[in-house]
Write a protein that holds these residues in place. Structure first.
Motif, PDB file in Angstrom:
ATOM      1  N   HIS A  95      37.665  -5.435-109.327  1.00  0.00           N
ATOM      2  CA  HIS A  95      38.646  -5.725-110.366  1.00  0.00           C
ATOM      3  C   HIS A  95      39.982  -5.129-109.963  1.00  0.00           C
ATOM      4  O   HIS A  95      40.061  -3.958-109.597  1.00  0.00           O
ATOM      5  N   ALA A  96      41.011  -5.959-110.011  1.00  0.00           N
ATOM      6  CA  ALA A  96      42.334  -5.519-109.582  1.00  0.00           C
ATOM      7  C   ALA A  96      43.386  -6.110-110.500  1.00  0.00           C
ATOM      8  O   ALA A  96      43.335  -7.298-110.825  1.00  0.00           O
ATOM      9  N   SER A 100      39.934 -10.383-111.271  1.00  0.00           N
ATOM     10  CA  SER A 100      38.866 -10.187-110.287  1.00  0.00           C
ATOM     11  C   SER A 100      39.346 -10.640-108.912  1.00  0.00           C
ATOM     12  O   SER A 100      39.897 -11.739-108.770  1.00  0.00           O
ATOM     13  N   ARG A 101      39.117  -9.791-107.926  1.00  0.00           N
ATOM     14  CA  ARG A 101      39.488 -10.120-106.552  1.00  0.00           C
ATOM     15  C   ARG A 101      38.709 -11.361-106.096  1.00  0.00           C
ATOM     16  O   ARG A 101      37.536 -11.522-106.414  1.00  0.00           O
ATOM     17  N   VAL A 153      43.870 -12.498-106.593  1.00  0.00           N
ATOM     18  CA  VAL A 153      43.201 -12.047-107.814  1.00  0.00           C
ATOM     19  C   VAL A 153      43.168 -13.208-108.796  1.00  0.00           C
ATOM     20  O   VAL A 153      44.189 -13.873-109.004  1.00  0.00           O
TER      21      VAL A 153
END
Length: 156
Positions: A95-96, A100-101, A153
């Protein structure tokens, strides 16, 4: 990445249900020698055709690294995944910045891709299916493809 993925020996991976593999494709033939038949099991190819320690591209004579890798695991259902991001991004928090990456994956077998896509989601990433290896493998191959190291992302 546990409890969904565990580290182990080549022999342990060769006996399992699926087998992620991350080592230079030029060394893979030695590492995979003597393992039992793949018999339809899923093998995730996370290789990039880089020769160490000089970090130079391997000579593949115009072939994709995944095509070469697939020839080393006859009978396996190969899915290309987990190779386009730097390792610290894959092993870190998926999570970034509120999303979500993204992890790309590709393969020639729809059921295998669905299982790998499900694994990617269980790990907390947003998977994007790039189609067959002939297309997706070319897009994520490092060096040469346009998607390696692209840290995207997905929001929402």
């Amino acid at each position: 990445m546990s409890p969904h993925i565990q580290a182990g020996t080549i022999e342990q991976a060769g006996k399992g249900r699926g087998c992620p593999r991350r080592s230079p494709v030029v060394e893979a033939s030695q590492a995979l020698a003597g393992l039992p038949a793949w018999a339809g099991r899923i093998v995730i190819d996370a290789n990039n055709p880089i020769e160490g320690p000089l970090f130079k591209p391997a000579e593949l004579n115009g072939r994709l690294s995944t095509e070469i890798f697939a020839s080393l695991v006859p009978g396996a259902r190969v899915v290309k995944a987990f190779n386009h991001l730097q390792l610290h991004l894959i092993s870190g928090d998926p999570h970034a910045e509120g999303g979500s990456r993204v992890l790309f994956y590709s393969g020639d077998d729809a059921r295998s891709k669905a299982e790998v896509g499900s694994l990617i989601a269980k790990l907390g990433f947003a998977g994007i299916d790039l189609g067959p290896i002939s297309i997706g493998g070319r897009l994520v191959q490092f060096p040469g493809g346009p998607l390696p190291t692209l840290n995207l992302v997905k929001f929402g």
